[in-house]
Design a protein around this motif. Structure first.
Motif, PDB file in Angstrom:
ATOM      1  N   GLY A  51       0.852  -1.179   0.000  1.00 18.12           N
ATOM      2  CA  GLY A  51       0.000   0.000   0.000  1.00 18.12           C
ATOM      3  C   GLY A  51       0.887   1.228   0.000  1.00 18.12           C
ATOM      4  O   GLY A  51       1.932   1.251   0.659  1.00 18.12           O
ATOM      5  N   PHE A 105       1.648   4.959   0.995  1.00 23.72           N
ATOM      6  CA  PHE A 105       1.339   6.066   1.908  1.00 23.72           C
ATOM      7  C   PHE A 105       1.863   7.324   1.230  1.00 23.72           C
ATOM      8  O   PHE A 105       3.049   7.640   1.328  1.00 23.72           O
ATOM      9  CB  PHE A 105       2.022   5.821   3.259  1.00 23.72           C
ATOM     10  N   THR A 114      -4.617   5.644  -9.149  1.00 25.26           N
ATOM     11  CA  THR A 114      -4.876   7.087  -9.036  1.00 25.26           C
ATOM     12  C   THR A 114      -4.446   7.887 -10.261  1.00 25.26           C
ATOM     13  O   THR A 114      -4.855   9.032 -10.421  1.00 25.26           O
ATOM     14  CB  THR A 114      -4.138   7.681  -7.819  1.00 25.26           C
ATOM     15  N   CYS A 134      -5.857   8.928  -0.468  1.00 26.03           N
ATOM     16  CA  CYS A 134      -6.636   7.714  -0.263  1.00 26.03           C
ATOM     17  C   CYS A 134      -7.502   7.474  -1.492  1.00 26.03           C
ATOM     18  O   CYS A 134      -7.778   8.393  -2.262  1.00 26.03           O
ATOM     19  CB  CYS A 134      -7.547   7.836   0.962  1.00 26.03           C
ATOM     20  N   VAL A 135      -7.918   6.229  -1.657  1.00 28.89           N
ATOM     21  CA  VAL A 135      -8.848   5.881  -2.726  1.00 28.89           C
ATOM     22  C   VAL A 135     -10.062   5.222  -2.098  1.00 28.89           C
ATOM     23  O   VAL A 135      -9.992   4.676  -0.993  1.00 28.89           O
ATOM     24  CB  VAL A 135      -8.203   4.941  -3.779  1.00 28.89           C
ATOM     25  N   GLN A 136     -11.175   5.290  -2.811  1.00 23.12           N
ATOM     26  CA  GLN A 136     -12.395   4.652  -2.333  1.00 23.12           C
ATOM     27  C   GLN A 136     -12.283   3.162  -2.587  1.00 23.12           C
ATOM     28  O   GLN A 136     -11.964   2.734  -3.693  1.00 23.12           O
ATOM     29  CB  GLN A 136     -13.622   5.219  -3.067  1.00 23.12           C
ATOM     30  N   LEU A 169      -3.015  13.201   3.007  1.00 25.02           N
ATOM     31  CA  LEU A 169      -2.818  11.792   2.700  1.00 25.02           C
ATOM     32  C   LEU A 169      -3.703  11.395   1.527  1.00 25.02           C
ATOM     33  O   LEU A 169      -4.897  11.669   1.526  1.00 25.02           O
ATOM     34  CB  LEU A 169      -3.160  10.932   3.926  1.00 25.02           C
ATOM     35  N   SER A 225     -14.797   1.937   3.096  1.00 20.78           N
ATOM     36  CA  SER A 225     -14.187   3.193   3.514  1.00 20.78           C
ATOM     37  C   SER A 225     -12.939   3.481   2.681  1.00 20.78           C
ATOM     38  O   SER A 225     -12.411   2.592   2.005  1.00 20.78           O
ATOM     39  CB  SER A 225     -13.845   3.135   5.003  1.00 20.78           C
ATOM     40  N   PRO A 226     -12.443   4.709   2.725  1.00 22.22           N
ATOM     41  CA  PRO A 226     -11.228   5.046   1.977  1.00 22.22           C
ATOM     42  C   PRO A 226     -10.049   4.174   2.422  1.00 22.22           C
ATOM     43  O   PRO A 226      -9.982   3.753   3.572  1.00 22.22           O
ATOM     44  CB  PRO A 226     -10.990   6.514   2.324  1.00 22.22           C
ATOM     45  N   LYS A 227      -9.148   3.920   1.492  1.00 22.39           N
ATOM     46  CA  LYS A 227      -7.980   3.089   1.791  1.00 22.39           C
ATOM     47  C   LYS A 227      -6.769   3.632   1.063  1.00 22.39           C
ATOM     48  O   LYS A 227      -6.885   4.478   0.178  1.00 22.39           O
ATOM     49  CB  LYS A 227      -8.230   1.639   1.378  1.00 22.39           C
ATOM     50  N   LEU A 228      -5.603   3.142   1.450  1.00 22.46           N
ATOM     51  CA  LEU A 228      -4.388   3.495   0.727  1.00 22.46           C
ATOM     52  C   LEU A 228      -4.397   2.784  -0.622  1.00 22.46           C
ATOM     53  O   LEU A 228      -4.858   1.649  -0.719  1.00 22.46           O
ATOM     54  CB  LEU A 228      -3.152   3.047   1.516  1.00 22.46           C
ATOM     55  N   PRO A 229      -3.910   3.434  -1.663  1.00 24.53           N
ATOM     56  CA  PRO A 229      -3.817   2.729  -2.949  1.00 24.53           C
ATOM     57  C   PRO A 229      -2.808   1.588  -2.824  1.00 24.53           C
ATOM     58  O   PRO A 229      -1.747   1.752  -2.215  1.00 24.53           O
ATOM     59  CB  PRO A 229      -3.330   3.805  -3.916  1.00 24.53           C
TER      60      PRO A 229
END
Length: 153
Positions: free
Chosen positions: A98, A100, A144, A109-111, A107, A118-122
């Motif tokens: 992932g 950061f 992204t 984040c992606v959906q 920060l 919930s949003p998360k790290l790509p």
């Protein structure tokens, strides 16, 4: 003799990429490698056969090799030379990464997949043979469209 290497575990890996002889010559050299490896108390002999060499599988099986794994266009066989030799199993896990990504205190984040996530790290999984840093950069870009720079794990 066939090109081969001995690793730090006292196991032999045969390399057939540059072998230019006949199948009979290969058989003679294979038997010699097996015998020398037994005398030197090696543990295992590994051989990987690309699609063009799969005709050699019966020859290897006749000399005690067993199937270990198949991946893409390669079949890997192993010969256990000692009863106490450990044969590692085929990989059963994948590595995930992932990214950061921090810019100006924000920060990235992606959906996640699905409306309720919930949003998360790509991120995603590391491809076979890929470096972790390269996988992180690739996953961030794929998810992204943003190119970034890898700093550390």
């Amino acid at each position: 003799m066939l090109h081969h290497t001995v690793d730090s575990f006292n196991c032999v890996t045969l390399s057939l990429e540059s072998f230019m002889g006949t199948d009979d010559q290969l058989l003679t050299e294979l038997v010699a490698i097996i015998e020398v490896s037994r005398v030197k108390n090696r543990k295992l002999i590994w051989i990987t056969l690309q699609d063009a060499l799969t005709r050699l599988i019966p020859m290897c099986l006749e000399h005690g090799f067993t199937f270990h794994s198949c991946r893409g266009s390669a079949t890997r066989l192993v010969l256990k030379l000692r009863n106490d030799a450990y044969v590692p199993f085929s990989p059963t896990h994948t590595v995930g990464v992932g990214g950061f990504v921090l810019l100006n205190g924000q920060l990235l984040c992606v959906q996640g997949h699905g409306a309720s996530s919930s949003p998360k790290l790509p991120g995603g999984t590391v491809d076979l043979g890929e470096k972790i840093a390269d996988a992180v950069l690739r996953e961030v870009y794929e998810e992204t469209g943003i190119s970034c720079e890898f700093t550390s794990v």
